[in-house]
Scaffold this motif. Structure first.
Motif, short mmCIF file in Angstrom:
data_model
loop_
_atom_site.label_atom_id
_atom_site.label_comp_id
_atom_site.label_asym_id
_atom_site.label_seq_id
_atom_site.Cartn_x
_atom_site.Cartn_y
_atom_site.Cartn_z
N SER A 1 -2.70 3.13 1.03
CA SER A 1 -1.33 3.29 1.43
C SER A 1 -1.21 2.51 2.76
O SER A 1 -0.24 1.97 3.17
N ARG A 2 -2.31 2.45 3.86
CA ARG A 2 -2.16 1.81 4.95
C ARG A 2 -1.72 0.56 4.73
O ARG A 2 -1.05 -0.36 5.35
N GLY A 3 -2.77 -0.15 3.52
CA GLY A 3 -2.55 -1.58 3.29
C GLY A 3 -1.08 -1.94 2.96
O GLY A 3 -0.36 -3.17 3.45
N LEU A 4 -0.68 -1.12 2.22
CA LEU A 4 0.85 -1.43 1.79
C LEU A 4 1.82 -1.22 2.84
O LEU A 4 2.76 -2.03 2.84
N GLY B 1 6.65 -1.03 1.36
CA GLY B 1 6.90 -0.15 2.26
C GLY B 1 7.03 1.31 1.63
O GLY B 1 6.43 2.39 2.03
N ALA B 2 7.81 1.58 0.86
CA ALA B 2 8.16 2.61 0.06
C ALA B 2 6.97 3.08 -0.73
O ALA B 2 6.73 4.72 -0.41
N ALA B 3 6.22 2.48 -1.34
CA ALA B 3 5.06 2.57 -1.90
C ALA B 3 4.11 3.38 -1.27
O ALA B 3 3.59 4.28 -1.28
N HIS C 1 2.83 10.47 1.93
CA HIS C 1 3.38 11.56 1.63
C HIS C 1 2.60 12.35 0.55
O HIS C 1 2.23 13.90 1.11
N GLU C 2 2.19 11.91 -0.31
CA GLU C 2 1.57 12.53 -1.51
C GLU C 2 0.18 13.08 -1.29
O GLU C 2 -0.28 14.13 -1.65
N LYS C 3 -0.59 12.16 -0.60
CA LYS C 3 -1.91 12.15 -0.47
C LYS C 3 -2.56 12.70 0.76
O LYS C 3 -3.68 12.99 0.88
N THR C 4 -1.61 12.63 1.80
CA THR C 4 -2.18 13.05 3.25
C THR C 4 -1.18 14.24 3.60
O THR C 4 -1.53 15.25 3.03
#
Length: 404
Positions: free
Chosen positions: A53-56, A102-104, A110-113
């Protein structure tokens, strides 16, 4: 291609590698090993989700940055071959990619952290694409704003691992912030003409001697010297890390000193190479000496400071009481509360102070210089003598007047 051009191309590739290394290691290698310990419940799969997610989110911010700077990148040798200025993709496709990535990335956070990590990710995209990118063409202080952008990833990693920003997280952010300054300023000095053609305002563009650029780089190398000791004090690492981190910072500072003594492309290149070695070695030392996360909170830090202050105050014979809870967002309010506990001398009201001034002025006017006082006494005696006509005419003396 000449040897000099090949060398410049290699340095540019190394600079891109260094930026990617800083971004990735800041999240995976710097934050998570320190934020995660045997007491945490986060699994390796959770860390992988955070890294993806940080990479996205990074892809989104970088794409928006390049969309804003298509014309500028086209005028620079080091960026003219990027997909947008080279015309390999259209602006519309780049915008769609930025929005989707960005949205992904934010949805995954939001879902995993947790909400804190998600907020930091969204703030970093906004800060990089919305503030840092336009500032690059307006002021030389964009570099400091960009360093803040690079310091947020370790905060995200720590927040994802621990659920909150504990004191240790800010040590990691400070490491990334100060490391970026000598790293980027050395690169900016070597490519200052290229940045000028692109219309970017960097510190080397206005610092023709290089002394100011080298001084800023040296100052931030000095900031990194006590980093290991602070990490040990906050129980992030074993005591060995303090010495190792200081040696690494001193080695990079030596490059900054040489660059300041000889502000040339060769001196900047040595500093730049030193910065590329500093970060992975620092992360390796941190990973090797890390301690289990004891979840030291701001209240624990407050208690430790209170004990230290009490010990020092006891030796000095004074009494100092810190606020009940130390929080970074309320430091100003707590300082105001602490000020109320101190016995400061109270000033009198304005009217009373003005009356005191008038009284002092009246007393000063009533005072007479000794020489003037002696002259006044002679004048008084002569005036009293001349008041009697007989004395004034010399018919009788002053002694005879007393007997008369």
């Amino acid at each position: 291609m000449s040897a000099q051009q090949q060398g410049q191309k290699l340095l540019l590739q190394l600079s891109l590698f260094g930026r990617q290394l800083g971004s990735r290691c800041a999240h995976t290698g710097l934050s998570c090993p320190a934020g995660l310990g045997p007491s945490t419940s986060h699994s390796s799969s959770s860390q992988l989700w955070v890294a993806c997610s940080r990479g996205l989110a990074t892809a989104c911010a970088n794409t928006l940055n390049q969309l804003y700077e298509i014309a500028n990148d086209g005028r620079m040798a080091r960026t003219c071959n990027r997909p947008l200025p080279a015309g390999r993709i259209s602006s519309r496709h780049a915008m769609v990619f930025a929005l989707l990535s960005g949205a992904a990335g934010l949805l995954m956070l939001h879902e995993k952290t947790n909400p804190l990590t998600t907020s930091l990710g969204a703030a970093n995209i906004l800060l990089y694409a919305g503030i840092y990118t336009p500032l690059k063409q307006l002021t030389i202080f964009n570099t400091w704003v960009g360093a803040v952008v690079g310091a947020i990833p370790p905060l995200m990693g720590w927040a994802a691992a621990a659920g909150q920003l504990q004191p240790g997280a800010w040590v990691l952010a400070a490491a990334l912030f100060s490391w970026q300054m000598p790293h980027f300023l050395a690169l900016a000095w070597m490519c200052k003409d290229d940045y000028a053609r692109g219309g970017f305002r960097m510190l080397p563009s206005v610092d023709h001697t290089g002394r100011r650029t080298a001084a800023v780089a040296l100052r931030h190398c000095a900031f990194l010297l006590p980093l290991g000791a602070v990490a040990v004090a906050l129980q992030l690492t074993s005591p060995w890390f303090a010495g190792e981190a200081a040696v690494l910072a001193a080695a990079m500072a030596a490059g900054a000193v040489r660059f300041r003594a000889q502000p040339t492309a060769a001196g900047a290149r040595q500093l730049f190479k030193g910065s590329l070695l500093y970060l992975p070695l620092l992360l390796a030392g941190l990973a090797a000496h890390r301690q289990p996360n004891r979840h030291l909170t701001w209240q624990d830090l407050q208690d430790s400071l209170q004990d230290s202050a009490a010990e020092v105050a006891g030796n000095l014979g004074v009494s100092v009481r810190l606020p009940e809870q130390l929080q970074p967002g309320k430091l100003w309010q707590q300082l105001q509360e602490l000020q109320g506990q101190l016995h400061w001398p109270k000033l009198r009201p304005v009217e009373e102070r003005y009356a005191v001034v008038l009284e002092m002025q009246r007393q000063l006017q009533s005072l007479k210089c000794p020489s003037r006082a002696y002259g006044d006494s002679r004048e008084d005696s002569s005036s009293s003598s001349s008041a009697d006509p007989a004395v004034a005419d010399g018919i009788i003396t002053t002694d005879d007047r007393g007997s008369r």
